[in-house]
Design an enzyme around this catalytic site. Structure first.
Site, PDB file in Angstrom:
ATOM      1  N   ASP A 107      33.094   4.215 -49.624  1.00  0.00           N
ATOM      2  CA  ASP A 107      32.973   5.788 -49.246  1.00  0.00           C
ATOM      3  C   ASP A 107      34.689   5.909 -49.428  1.00  0.00           C
ATOM      4  O   ASP A 107      35.434   5.140 -48.977  1.00  0.00           O
ATOM      5  CB  ASP A 107      32.557   6.236 -48.165  1.00  0.00           C
ATOM      6  CG  ASP A 107      32.268   7.623 -48.044  1.00  0.00           C
ATOM      7  OD1 ASP A 107      32.470   8.081 -49.219  1.00  0.00           O
ATOM      8  OD2 ASP A 107      32.887   8.294 -47.071  1.00  0.00           O
ATOM      9  N   CYS A 146       0.841  -1.211  -0.038  1.00  0.00           N
ATOM     10  CA  CYS A 146      -0.022   0.113  -0.097  1.00  0.00           C
ATOM     11  C   CYS A 146       0.819   1.289  -0.056  1.00  0.00           C
ATOM     12  O   CYS A 146       2.122   1.153   0.233  1.00  0.00           O
ATOM     13  CB  CYS A 146      -0.828  -0.164   1.104  1.00  0.00           C
ATOM     14  SG  CYS A 146       0.025  -0.192   2.685  1.00  0.00           S
ATOM     15  N   ASP A 181      30.996   5.927 -43.190  1.00  0.00           N
ATOM     16  CA  ASP A 181      31.070   6.141 -41.772  1.00  0.00           C
ATOM     17  C   ASP A 181      29.720   6.104 -40.707  1.00  0.00           C
ATOM     18  O   ASP A 181      30.039   6.485 -39.699  1.00  0.00           O
ATOM     19  CB  ASP A 181      31.860   7.654 -41.825  1.00  0.00           C
ATOM     20  CG  ASP A 181      30.794   8.686 -42.347  1.00  0.00           C
ATOM     21  OD1 ASP A 181      29.521   8.497 -42.489  1.00  0.00           O
ATOM     22  OD2 ASP A 181      31.217   9.986 -42.462  1.00  0.00           O
ATOM     23  N   CYS A 198       2.764   2.361   3.066  1.00  0.00           N
ATOM     24  CA  CYS A 198       4.081   1.547   3.614  1.00  0.00           C
ATOM     25  C   CYS A 198       5.375   2.530   2.991  1.00  0.00           C
ATOM     26  O   CYS A 198       6.487   2.301   4.113  1.00  0.00           O
ATOM     27  CB  CYS A 198       4.204   0.347   2.593  1.00  0.00           C
ATOM     28  SG  CYS A 198       2.875  -0.761   2.788  1.00  0.00           S
ATOM     29  N   ASP A 233      26.488   8.807 -44.692  1.00  0.00           N
ATOM     30  CA  ASP A 233      26.092   7.817 -45.578  1.00  0.00           C
ATOM     31  C   ASP A 233      24.885   6.997 -45.151  1.00  0.00           C
ATOM     32  O   ASP A 233      24.600   6.184 -45.882  1.00  0.00           O
ATOM     33  CB  ASP A 233      27.409   6.913 -45.842  1.00  0.00           C
ATOM     34  CG  ASP A 233      28.630   7.710 -46.156  1.00  0.00           C
ATOM     35  OD1 ASP A 233      28.425   8.673 -46.885  1.00  0.00           O
ATOM     36  OD2 ASP A 233      29.648   7.158 -45.756  1.00  0.00           O
TER      37      ASP A 233
END
Lengths: 122, 754
Positions: free
Chosen positions: B439, B23, B639, B26, B643
């Site tokens: 690339d 609860c 990279d 608590c 790209d």
């Protein structure tokens, strides 16, 4: 002999029906989580229905020592979890779109299905 | 709990899991109880998670006691680190394997003597009362063995059955069960069976259970080896870290490190979490993650990565990423996911295995019926044997294991080489690549241009002055080449100064004023535009361009003063790696936004014949499409940032990383090391893995396709042979073991020598 043959064919028909044609009863989850026990070659419950667009968690409790039960895959959701023996592995979902998501072990011997449905239809 | 957590002076955050809190009220009770414990600075409970975070210097046990005193239970929330997971798994597997071996011996204890007896001509029939009672007691012992050694098969089979599911255990349970029940009928009611069919098969039941347990135990061992690579990665994570709290240095558990902690790492120790160096200088061995053998120098502000090894110096660093956020944890996560994903080639096997077991059951019944209808006497015995053998020999496991086992080993192997494969699809596609687009900048070359030549045209100026002017000009610019000039100047001890009226003319260069001198700095077009006389220096510039350098003209007060050439050096091993690609019969294409002269020069140096230069980033994807239209399976290496669209469109996108900076989102495969050799390794590993998968699938298909008809007795009419159920048990146990072992062969895979 005739009786034996008929019995055999009936048995085959029974296998076909039991394993393929029978549609399993769905466990409908209305709480936000469900515990799935992994034991003795099955997930129980194995067929789970949850409402869509609502966060909930699947909690897998692995009690089976067999290495087959170790990996849990939900390919369509890109989930791959290692289940630790004797413990709960929790997988959380936030916003699943309606549909059927199959989960299974690495070799598909353990199989279960998660059915996500629109709230009003359920 | 642990010794380290008992260090009382360390202000740190600990997390407890609370049990029994149901609860909202608590929360207050628990928080209050904790606040009263000495040394507690702050308490915060997360009710939804049932956890409570406690900061301060308190010991763990008084905290737990305090919670227990108010009526709840608590334990330290030790996040299930992968390390623990593997340890636990290993222990569990070990125990299970020992149990299986025990069960095997007990089953073989009955099965072996019986089998030897029958092989050496012992009577397996039931005629006299004595024989009946002996066999009856053996049958009961056999039942005990089925319970003790084979319980797991029967339970699993039954539970699956109730779930409308069937698995390998179903087959084993049915096969051994049929043999036992039939034998028991022979023993108890021999008269219901024709005389010739009164044969017992207890030895088959016991032997099969024993052998399959043995097979499972061996398979478990072999399976453990398939996850060796990931285990090694997981093992890189140290378990403790040394944090600096005020004046003190203390060792704490890795789970207790929080972001912004300052940690100390001494030479020879592993970096515990990701962070930025705040003090000290060292070199760090990152080979375990990147495959790059050379240690990397680390200064203040440099990033250090969890799991790497500190070699030379003692450093302090600030934790930036912990737990599941560290690069290592992400790599582990990705490798794990990839290991469990399936290449498309495995899908057929999946479809088949979903129907496999019921189909085998049907075949078994059909086979029994055929024997009963058309078989020679004793047809009933033949029917039982063939039905049992079919059930036993069929092995859905071999089929189901074929793909995942190889993928597991292959992906792990790749990770060891610094190659992260996203999923099974990427694995399969990269094994089929026919064309590779590279690339230029950052892929073939270093991606960090340097000044290579300074040619002073006007002798009024010294080289130093020229560099100073150029660097001052360029320090205001954001062009990548500008950076190279500024860095070169600083390296030579020249400090750039401020320029005035700076203008950047896109596509041409820059202009500004410095020391009352009007400056122009840029390309040929800029000079033409401003009508600067270049005299004979155009040829010189072209010469530089032909060497893959970018020449720039510096003009002071409308007169050409110097030519400065900048080049992006080619990576030392690009030539070798490109040759390896070509040796694999892969069409290598270079794609770059750079000018044609530079592009051609680089291509020539590294041995690429097909070059597309001056391609703007948005058109790179179109080139990928173009090659795909020529029915090439296209790999694209870049990279991963500029790209991204091309990487995404290619059949396989390779992102070439810089060290441990894991920019993996857009790529199918990430090369953690900058070297192009990683690319070739990735392709070789994919090819080897796919070959392995094919062998496994082929083996499993053939095994089942040949074994099942043989077991059904298809050869009996021609050769008079029928398979013994025990042999079927051996074959079945071996078949899945063979698949796992074959997958393990991949571990021996070595990338080709460079």
């Amino acid at each position: 002999m005739m009786i034996v043959n008929i019995l055999g064919v009936a048995l085959i028909a029974l296998i076909v029906w039991w394993f393929w044609l029978y549609k399993p009863v769905r466990t409908v989850v209305d709480k936000s989580e469900i515990i799935i026990e992994v034991n003795g070659g099955v997930y129980s419950p194995a067929s789970i229905q949850v409402p869509a667009n609502q966060p909930f968690s699947l909690k897998f409790l692995r009690e089976d020592q067999s290495p087959c039960s170790e990996t849990l895959l939900i390919p369509s959701l890109d989930v791959s979890e290692q289940l630790k023996l004797g413990e709960i592995t929790q997988i959380n979902f936030t916003n699943l779109t309606p549909g059927e998501y199959v989960f299974h072990c690495q070799m598909q011997m353990y199989r279960g299905v998660l059915l996500v449905v629109e709230e009003n239809k359920s | 709990m642990n010794k380290l957590a008992k260090e009382p002076t360390a202000p740190l955050t600990q997390e407890l899991i609370i049990e029994g809190a149901n609860c909202g009220s608590c929360v207050n009770k628990i928080e209050k109880a904790l606040r009263n414990v000495q040394g507690v600075k702050d308490v915060e409970m997360n009710f939804a998670m049932r956890t409570v975070a406690i900061s301060g210097t308190a010991n763990i046990s008084p905290l737990i006691k305090a919670i227990e005193a108010v009526g709840y239970k608590a334990k330290l929330n030790k996040q299930n680190s992968d390390n623990d997971l593997f340890d636990a798994k290993e222990i569990a597997d070990q125990q299970y394997s020992e149990q299986l071996i025990r069960q095997m011996w007990i089953a073989l204890g009955l099965g072996l003597p019986l089998m030897i007896y029958s092989v050496f001509g012992g009577a397996m029939t039931v005629e006299t009362v004595l024989e009946r009672s002996v066999w009856l007691s053996i049958g009961l012992v056999c039942l005990g063995i089925m319970y003790f050694s084979g319980k797991h098969f029967y339970i699993s089979a039954w539970r699956s059955f109730l779930n409308h599911n069937a698995n390998m255990d179903t087959l084993i349970a049915l096969g051994t069960g049929t043999a036992w029940i039939y034998s028991m009928v022979v023993v108890t009611f021999p008269t219901v069976l024709p005389e010739m069919a009164r044969h017992v098969y207890f030895e088959a039941t016991a032997m099969i259970i024993g052998l399959i347990n043995l097979g499972l135990a061996l398979e478990l061992k072999a399976r453990g080896r398939t996850s060796e690579a990931i285990k090694r990665l997981v093992g890189l994570q140290p378990k403790t870290a040394r944090v600096i709290r005020g004046e003190k240095e203390i060792d704490i558990l890795i789970e207790q490190v929080i972001v912004d902690d300052i940690l100390r790492v001494r030479p020879g120790e592993k970096i515990p979490v990701d962070g930025l160096v705040t003090q000290g200088y060292t070199s760090i061995d990152e080979s375990m993650l990147t495959g790059e053998p050379m240690p990397v120098e680390k200064n203040e502000e440099d990033e250090v990565v969890a799991g790497t090894l500190n070699k030379s110096g003692s450093i302090q660093f600030r934790a930036t990423r912990i737990g599941k956020d560290t690069a290592l944890a992400q790599i582990i996560g990705m490798v794990k996911r990839a290991q469990n994903s399936k290449p498309p080639i495995g899908r057929l096997a999946d479809t088949i295995s979903a129907y496999f077991v019921p189909v085998i059951m049907i075949i078994s019944i059909v086979s029994a019926l055929l024997w009963l209808n058309f078989g020679p006497d004793p047809s009933l015995a033949f029917a039982v044997v063939s039905a049992t053998t079919v059930l036993i020999i069929a092995c859905p496991c071999a089929l189901g294991l074929a793909t995942p086992m190889s993928v597991m080993v292959g992906v792990g192997k790749a990770a060891e080489a610094g190659v992260l494969i996203r999923n099974g699809e990427a694995l399969q596609a990269s094994s089929k690549i026919t064309a590779m687009i590279l690339d230029k900048t950052g892929t073939i070359t270093e991606g960090a241009p340097k000044v290579t030549d300074v040619i002073v045209v006007d002798n009024h100026y010294t080289e130093n002055y020229i560099l100073k002017v150029a660097a001052s000009l360029e320090s205001a610019s954001e062009h990548p080449l500008a950076q190279a000039i500024v860095e070169s100047a600083i390296e030579q001890g020249i400090d750039p100064e401020m320029v005035t009226s700076f203008h950047s003319i896109a596509g041409y260069g820059v202009k500004a004023t410095f020391n009352n001198q009007k400056l122009l700095f840029g390309n040929h077009k800029l000079m033409l535009k401003n009508l600067i006389a270049l005299n004979g220096y155009v040829a010189k510039a072209q010469e530089l361009a032909a060497e893959a350098k970018t020449p720039m003209y510096l003009c002071i007060n409308n007169k050409l003063a110097a030519i400065i050439a900048v080049a992006d050096p080619i990576k030392a091993d690009s030539i070798g790696a490109i040759q390896r690609l070509k040796n694999n019969n892969i069409r290598v294409v270079m794609l770059t936004g750079d000018n044609r002269a530079t592009a051609n020069a680089v291509a020539k140096k590294v041995g690429i014949d097909e070059v597309y230069s001056e391609v703007p980033p948005e058109e790179k994807a179109k080139k990928v499409e173009e090659l795909q239209r020529q029915s090439e399976i296209v790999g694209m290496t870049g990279d991963g940032i500029n790209d991204a669209p091309a990487l995404a469109l290619a059949n396989v996108g390779f992102a070439i990383g810089t060290g441990t900076d894991v920019a993996i989102e857009s790529a199918d495969i990430t090369l953690m090391r900058g070297s192009l050799h990683g690319l070739v390794d990735a392709i070789s590993i994919s090819k080897a893995t796919l070959r392995n998968v094919k062998q496994n699938l082929f083996g499993a298909f053939i095994y089942n396709a040949a074994g099942v008809p043989f077991a059904a007795g298809i050869f009996y009419p021609f050769f008079g042979v029928l398979l013994n159920p025990v042999i079927a048990g051996v074959a079945m146990a071996l078949s899945s073991l063979t698949v796992v072992t074959n997958a393990n062969r991949l571990r021996l895979f070595k990338a080709q020598k460079r």
